[in-house]
Motif scaffolding. Sequence first.
Motif, short mmCIF file in Angstrom:
data_model
loop_
_atom_site.label_atom_id
_atom_site.label_comp_id
_atom_site.label_asym_id
_atom_site.label_seq_id
_atom_site.Cartn_x
_atom_site.Cartn_y
_atom_site.Cartn_z
N HIS A 43 40.55 62.20 60.78
CA HIS A 43 41.55 61.29 61.34
C HIS A 43 40.94 60.21 62.23
CE1 HIS A 43 43.51 65.29 60.77
NE2 HIS A 43 44.28 64.51 60.01
N SER A 44 41.65 59.12 62.37
CA SER A 44 41.23 58.06 63.29
C SER A 44 41.71 58.43 64.70
CB SER A 44 41.83 56.73 62.87
OG SER A 44 43.23 56.74 63.08
N GLU B 246 43.54 56.85 66.62
CA GLU B 246 44.94 56.46 66.80
C GLU B 246 45.93 57.52 66.30
OE1 GLU B 246 42.15 53.47 66.98
OE2 GLU B 246 42.67 54.40 65.07
N GLU B 247 45.46 58.40 65.43
CA GLU B 247 46.35 59.43 64.87
C GLU B 247 46.64 60.56 65.85
OE1 GLU B 247 45.87 60.27 60.51
OE2 GLU B 247 44.04 59.10 60.86
N ASN B 248 45.85 60.65 66.91
CA ASN B 248 46.09 61.63 67.98
C ASN B 248 46.28 63.05 67.45
OD1 ASN B 248 46.24 62.28 70.68
ND2 ASN B 248 48.46 62.13 70.72
N CYS B 249 45.42 63.47 66.55
CA CYS B 249 45.50 64.80 65.94
C CYS B 249 44.92 65.86 66.88
CB CYS B 249 44.76 64.81 64.62
SG CYS B 249 43.00 64.55 64.83
N ARG C 20 40.64 66.25 66.58
CA ARG C 20 39.67 65.25 67.04
C ARG C 20 39.17 65.62 68.44
NH1 ARG C 20 38.00 60.65 64.77
NH2 ARG C 20 37.01 59.17 66.15
#
Length: 99
Positions: free
Chosen positions: A20-21, A23-26, A29
Motif C-alpha cells: 500500500h501507499s 496515503e492508504e493508511n493501512c 505499513r
Amino acid sequence: MVEEFKKHGIDILNVYFCPHSPEENCDCRKPKIGMILQSQKDFEIDLINSWLIGDKITDIETAVNANISNNILISQKKDYPELLNIANNLLDTINIIKK
C-alpha cells in the motif's frame, strides 16, 4: 534475498511486505504492526524473546509498537544516540545478539 540466505544455511519461512501507499493508511505499513501480528499468527512467534532487525528507523518504531524490546538498527550513521543497538551491517548484528 531468500536464495542468498539459503546459500548460507538460513531458511526464511516467509517474506512480508506492505503493497500500500502511505496515503492508504493501512495496518500493515510500518510503523504499524499489521505484518508483525500476521507473522505472529502464522508462526506462533514469541515477541518478547524475538529480535527485530531493520535498516530504517520505522523498523525500530515498529518493534517498539509491537513490544519487541530486542531490536537492532543497521546503519552507518550514528544519528540515533537513544538506540542501544546499532550495527554497521547484518553480520555485526550477531555480536549484539550474542551479548
